[in-house]
Motif scaffolding. Sequence first.
Motif, PDB file in Angstrom:
ATOM      1  N   VAL A  55      69.576 -49.789  26.583  1.00 33.45           N
ATOM      2  CA  VAL A  55      68.493 -49.399  27.484  1.00 33.45           C
ATOM      3  C   VAL A  55      69.091 -49.014  28.838  1.00 33.45           C
ATOM      4  O   VAL A  55      69.802 -49.804  29.466  1.00 33.45           O
ATOM      5  N   SER A 113      61.726 -50.447  29.832  1.00 38.83           N
ATOM      6  CA  SER A 113      61.760 -51.521  28.846  1.00 38.83           C
ATOM      7  C   SER A 113      61.095 -51.042  27.565  1.00 38.83           C
ATOM      8  O   SER A 113      60.311 -50.089  27.570  1.00 38.83           O
ATOM      9  N   ALA A 125      57.554 -48.318  23.610  1.00 39.19           N
ATOM     10  CA  ALA A 125      57.571 -48.417  25.077  1.00 39.19           C
ATOM     11  C   ALA A 125      56.181 -48.862  25.534  1.00 39.19           C
ATOM     12  O   ALA A 125      55.360 -48.058  25.946  1.00 39.19           O
ATOM     13  N   CYS A 138      60.713 -45.584  28.853  1.00 37.17           N
ATOM     14  CA  CYS A 138      62.016 -46.176  28.571  1.00 37.17           C
ATOM     15  C   CYS A 138      63.008 -45.071  28.244  1.00 37.17           C
ATOM     16  O   CYS A 138      62.715 -44.178  27.442  1.00 37.17           O
ATOM     17  N   TYR A 140      66.866 -44.642  26.807  1.00 41.56           N
ATOM     18  CA  TYR A 140      67.920 -45.411  26.158  1.00 41.56           C
ATOM     19  C   TYR A 140      68.892 -44.504  25.427  1.00 41.56           C
ATOM     20  O   TYR A 140      68.554 -43.372  25.071  1.00 41.56           O
TER      21      TYR A 140
END
Length: 96
Positions: free
Chosen positions: A47, A51, A81, A86, A88
Amino acid sequence: MQIIDKPWGHEEWVEVNDKYVVKRLLMKKGHQCSLQYHEKKKETVVVLSGSMTVYYNDEVFKMGTSDTLTIDSFVTHRMFAETEDCVYLECSTPEL
């Protein structure tokens, strides 16, 4: 760099070769990818910001910035998400 739009955001193919693949993914708040598993592919997600919740077989992982998770072949998984966008990295074996 190839960018592929998805219903949940997009993925950027940073590197694709015969040994590994690196993608940077944006998953928009409130979106999730499809439930999936891979017969050959093994991947590690990192990540970068925001989050997400990862459903990993029967487990649930809450991941934030700098958290990592490796997903082996034949593991059912989904990224979600829930509360914020998010971003990543997905680093994997070369099976697409």
